[in-house]
Write a protein that holds these residues in place. Structure first.
Motif, PDB file in Angstrom:
ATOM      1  N   UNK A  58       0.811  -1.220   0.000  1.00 49.63           N
ATOM      2  CA  UNK A  58       0.000   0.000   0.000  1.00 49.63           C
ATOM      3  C   UNK A  58       0.841   1.265   0.000  1.00 49.63           C
ATOM      4  N   UNK A  59       2.124   1.118   0.279  1.00 50.54           N
ATOM      5  CA  UNK A  59       3.061   2.244   0.269  1.00 50.54           C
ATOM      6  C   UNK A  59       2.550   3.405   1.140  1.00 50.54           C
ATOM      7  N   UNK A  60       2.182   3.045   2.360  1.00 46.91           N
ATOM      8  CA  UNK A  60       1.665   4.049   3.289  1.00 46.91           C
ATOM      9  C   UNK A  60       2.517   4.064   4.551  1.00 46.91           C
ATOM     10  N   UNK A  61       2.381   5.132   5.299  1.00 43.57           N
ATOM     11  CA  UNK A  61       3.064   5.265   6.579  1.00 43.57           C
ATOM     12  C   UNK A  61       2.003   5.425   7.658  1.00 43.57           C
ATOM     13  N   UNK A  62       2.060   4.577   8.684  1.00 41.34           N
ATOM     14  CA  UNK A  62       1.087   4.658   9.767  1.00 41.34           C
ATOM     15  C   UNK A  62       1.177   6.019  10.445  1.00 41.34           C
ATOM     16  N   UNK A  63       0.040   6.535  10.824  1.00 38.34           N
ATOM     17  CA  UNK A  63      -0.011   7.846  11.477  1.00 38.34           C
ATOM     18  C   UNK A  63       0.783   7.804  12.790  1.00 38.34           C
ATOM     19  N   UNK A  64       1.600   8.809  12.984  1.00 35.94           N
ATOM     20  CA  UNK A  64       2.380   8.904  14.214  1.00 35.94           C
ATOM     21  C   UNK A  64       3.720   8.193  14.180  1.00 35.94           C
ATOM     22  N   UNK A  65       4.000   7.471  13.092  1.00 37.19           N
ATOM     23  CA  UNK A  65       5.291   6.789  12.980  1.00 37.19           C
ATOM     24  C   UNK A  65       6.445   7.782  12.939  1.00 37.19           C
ATOM     25  N   UNK A  66       7.529   7.457  13.597  1.00 38.71           N
ATOM     26  CA  UNK A  66       8.758   8.227  13.507  1.00 38.71           C
ATOM     27  C   UNK A  66       9.792   7.350  12.825  1.00 38.71           C
ATOM     28  N   UNK A  67      10.194   7.758  11.613  1.00 39.06           N
ATOM     29  CA  UNK A  67      11.110   6.974  10.793  1.00 39.06           C
ATOM     30  C   UNK A  67      12.386   7.777  10.577  1.00 39.06           C
ATOM     31  N   UNK A  68      13.504   7.299  11.134  1.00 37.47           N
ATOM     32  CA  UNK A  68      14.790   7.979  11.030  1.00 37.47           C
ATOM     33  C   UNK A  68      15.697   7.184  10.099  1.00 37.47           C
ATOM     34  N   UNK A  69      16.300   7.880   9.140  1.00 34.29           N
ATOM     35  CA  UNK A  69      17.109   7.228   8.114  1.00 34.29           C
ATOM     36  C   UNK A  69      18.438   7.956   7.964  1.00 34.29           C
ATOM     37  N   UNK A  70      19.499   7.195   7.791  1.00 42.99           N
ATOM     38  CA  UNK A  70      20.816   7.788   7.554  1.00 42.99           C
ATOM     39  C   UNK A  70      21.394   7.321   6.227  1.00 42.99           C
ATOM     40  N   UNK A  71      22.179   8.187   5.623  1.00 40.80           N
ATOM     41  CA  UNK A  71      23.008   7.804   4.480  1.00 40.80           C
ATOM     42  C   UNK A  71      24.411   7.654   5.042  1.00 40.80           C
ATOM     43  N   UNK A  72      24.825   6.416   5.281  1.00 42.99           N
ATOM     44  CA  UNK A  72      26.099   6.174   5.961  1.00 42.99           C
ATOM     45  C   UNK A  72      26.932   5.041   5.368  1.00 42.99           C
ATOM     46  N   UNK A  73      26.323   4.218   4.519  1.00 38.93           N
ATOM     47  CA  UNK A  73      27.041   3.072   3.971  1.00 38.93           C
ATOM     48  C   UNK A  73      27.917   3.442   2.771  1.00 38.93           C
ATOM     49  N   UNK A  74      27.463   4.423   1.992  1.00 37.92           N
ATOM     50  CA  UNK A  74      28.209   4.819   0.793  1.00 37.92           C
ATOM     51  C   UNK A  74      28.084   6.326   0.613  1.00 37.92           C
ATOM     52  N   UNK A  75      28.800   7.075   1.469  1.00 38.11           N
ATOM     53  CA  UNK A  75      28.738   8.530   1.423  1.00 38.11           C
ATOM     54  C   UNK A  75      30.113   9.117   1.670  1.00 38.11           C
ATOM     55  N   UNK A  76      30.554  10.059   0.818  1.00 41.70           N
ATOM     56  CA  UNK A  76      29.929  10.532  -0.417  1.00 41.70           C
ATOM     57  C   UNK A  76      29.795   9.396  -1.431  1.00 41.70           C
ATOM     58  N   UNK A  77      28.858   9.557  -2.355  1.00 45.01           N
ATOM     59  CA  UNK A  77      28.519   8.480  -3.284  1.00 45.01           C
ATOM     60  C   UNK A  77      29.724   8.019  -4.098  1.00 45.01           C
ATOM     61  N   UNK A  78      30.070   6.733  -4.043  1.00 43.62           N
ATOM     62  CA  UNK A  78      31.211   6.211  -4.815  1.00 43.62           C
ATOM     63  C   UNK A  78      30.846   5.838  -6.249  1.00 43.62           C
ATOM     64  N   UNK A  79      29.542   5.759  -6.554  1.00 44.84           N
ATOM     65  CA  UNK A  79      29.102   5.413  -7.910  1.00 44.84           C
ATOM     66  C   UNK A  79      27.933   6.297  -8.311  1.00 44.84           C
ATOM     67  N   UNK A  80      27.667   6.344  -9.605  1.00 43.58           N
ATOM     68  CA  UNK A  80      26.521   7.097 -10.114  1.00 43.58           C
ATOM     69  C   UNK A  80      25.225   6.528  -9.547  1.00 43.58           C
ATOM     70  N   UNK A  81      25.169   5.197  -9.453  1.00 39.91           N
ATOM     71  CA  UNK A  81      23.969   4.543  -8.932  1.00 39.91           C
ATOM     72  C   UNK A  81      23.718   4.924  -7.472  1.00 39.91           C
ATOM     73  N   UNK A  82      24.774   4.996  -6.685  1.00 42.97           N
ATOM     74  CA  UNK A  82      24.617   5.384  -5.284  1.00 42.97           C
ATOM     75  C   UNK A  82      24.112   6.819  -5.156  1.00 42.97           C
ATOM     76  N   UNK A  83      24.608   7.704  -6.013  1.00 44.55           N
ATOM     77  CA  UNK A  83      24.145   9.095  -5.968  1.00 44.55           C
ATOM     78  C   UNK A  83      22.672   9.186  -6.335  1.00 44.55           C
ATOM     79  N   UNK A  84      22.256   8.436  -7.349  1.00 42.65           N
ATOM     80  CA  UNK A  84      20.847   8.426  -7.744  1.00 42.65           C
ATOM     81  C   UNK A  84      19.978   7.887  -6.608  1.00 42.65           C
ATOM     82  N   UNK A  85      20.480   6.861  -5.918  1.00 35.78           N
ATOM     83  CA  UNK A  85      19.756   6.293  -4.781  1.00 35.78           C
ATOM     84  C   UNK A  85      19.583   7.330  -3.684  1.00 35.78           C
TER      85      UNK A  85
END
Length: 394
Positions: A58-85
């Motif tokens: 359904x590609x939905x987010x439950x109301x009240x959810x707190x979702x924290x995300x980091x870019x830490x595995x490939x930063x700065x982007x080592x490939x064009x694909x990583x930058x697009x991601x």
């Protein structure tokens, strides 16, 4: 070393927290429950699989959810694909109102520790194997696969089978040549804790820094634990108890092919190395950097060794600068990486060749983890890695 096991009983603190999150009066070991999640975690490493599975539903987010995300595995982007991601991540996070850290703030678990008011008993679920790092603050943090995170995002709840709880009582003081990571490695190699929740307490825990507590909770999932957390100091919990005197623990090392294959470091003394890696989510905190700088000050790494150091966060990197640690490390010949995971995931910066033998503070040493499958990876403490970098041998 004194170790004994007591009779199996429920652990009140853990069970009470789960019952509260499930809106139940009580829960029991083996019971299937659905618990309300306070914080959801993700990062660029698991993002593609998670987003693909999310969009199939359904590609939905439950109301009240707190979702924290980091870019830490490939930063700065080592490939064009990583930058697009990374650009895609920014767009989705803006659409779904997620908290995105994508300016080099650091590795996920350190970013959480520095930016979230983690409360005891807080329920955290994330698509990463070391979410239990937040257990250092008393949170109950659970790791899931990228695909398993989607129902949590859509409902705000996590379905859990209540695990058995094991209390590890850590008493005594560390030797001068050991750190909390040596304790964690000792536990990985000597205790059967797979599938269990591990509660840590004891006189060592009472005196330990938050950095040391995070190190312990971070690495124990490599033994297959459901979660690991610190019990309150005044807790009188009873349960399946393992007593360990930490003053008897020597420097430890995990040898290929896995983190639970652990030996005393002295058993590998003289083993030649070519790469040394320090930092990331397991050992990139200020306590670690101070210990490493103390070893490297006035020294220079072996001419046949590459030493790579990754602060866990930009905050830690700034503190290193203020204390003069960064210049000390660089003057020794070390390469200082941008805050984040560093070489650990094998995404960029510091990949190993088939001829490399590496001693690292990373979390996993399975074949191919940091590059070539033929490379040898040994896991140890920051102290042990720094000393090996100077000598050229373990």
């Amino acid at each position: 070393m004194s170790e004994k096991k007591g009779m199996i009983m429920t652990v009140k603190h853990f069970m009470h927290s789960l019952a509260k999150a499930a809106s139940l009066s009580e829960v029991a070991m083996g019971q299937e429950i659905s618990i309300k999640v306070d914080l959801i975690l993700g990062h660029d490493g698991t993002w593609p699989k998670m987003l693909s599975a999310w969009k199939q539903g359904e590609y939905k987010m439950a109301e009240g959810n707190k979702f924290l995300i980091t870019v830490d595995h490939a930063f700065p982007a080592p490939t064009i694909e990583d930058r697009a991601l990374q650009q895609e991540m920014a767009e989705v996070c803006k659409e779904k109102n997620c908290q995105l850290y994508n300016h080099g703030e650091g590795v996920l678990h350190q970013v959480v520790a520095e930016n979230v008011d983690i409360q005891r008993g807080m329920i955290i679920v994330g698509a990463d194997g070391h979410v239990a790092t937040s257990g250092a603050f008393g949170a109950l943090a659970f790791s899931v696969s990228a695909e398993e995170l989607v129902p949590v995002l859509e409902t705000g709840n996590y379905n859990l089978k209540v695990p058995e709880v094991v209390i590890i009582n850590l008493d005594g003081d560390l030797r001068d040549d050991t750190m909390a990571r040596d304790i964690a490695l000792y536990i990985l190699g000597n205790q059967e804790i797979e599938g269990k929740a591990v509660a840590l307490k004891g006189s060592f825990i009472q005196k330990a820094s938050i950095d040391s507590k995070m190190t312990l909770c971070n690495l124990l999932p490599e033994a297959g634990v459901v979660t690991a957390f610190i019990l309150p100091e005044d807790s009188e919990e009873e349960g399946n108890v393992i007593n360990i005197n930490v003053d008897s623990i020597e420097p430890m090392v995990a040898i290929p092919p896995g983190p639970t294959v652990v030996r005393s470091l002295k058993d590998l003394e003289g083993k030649k190395i070519t790469v040394a890696i320090i930092g990331g989510c397991s050992a990139g905190r200020l306590e670690d950097m101070v210990a490493v700088a103390d070893v490297l000050k006035g020294q220079f790494i072996h001419p046949e060794v590459t030493l790579i150091i990754t602060p866990a966060s930009s905050k830690i990197a700034n503190e290193m600068d203020e204390m003069g640690l960064t210049s000390t490390l660089r003057n020794s010949g070390a390469v200082i990486m941008p805050p984040g995971c560093g070489p650990c995931p094998g995404k960029h910066f510091g990949l190993l060749s088939s001829n490399d033998v590496a001693i690292t503070t990373t979390i996993r040493n399975s074949p191919g983890r940091i590059g070539a499958k033929e490379a040898e990876i040994y896991l140890a403490s920051p102290l042990s890695v720094a000393q090996a970098a100077i000598k050229g041998t373990i």
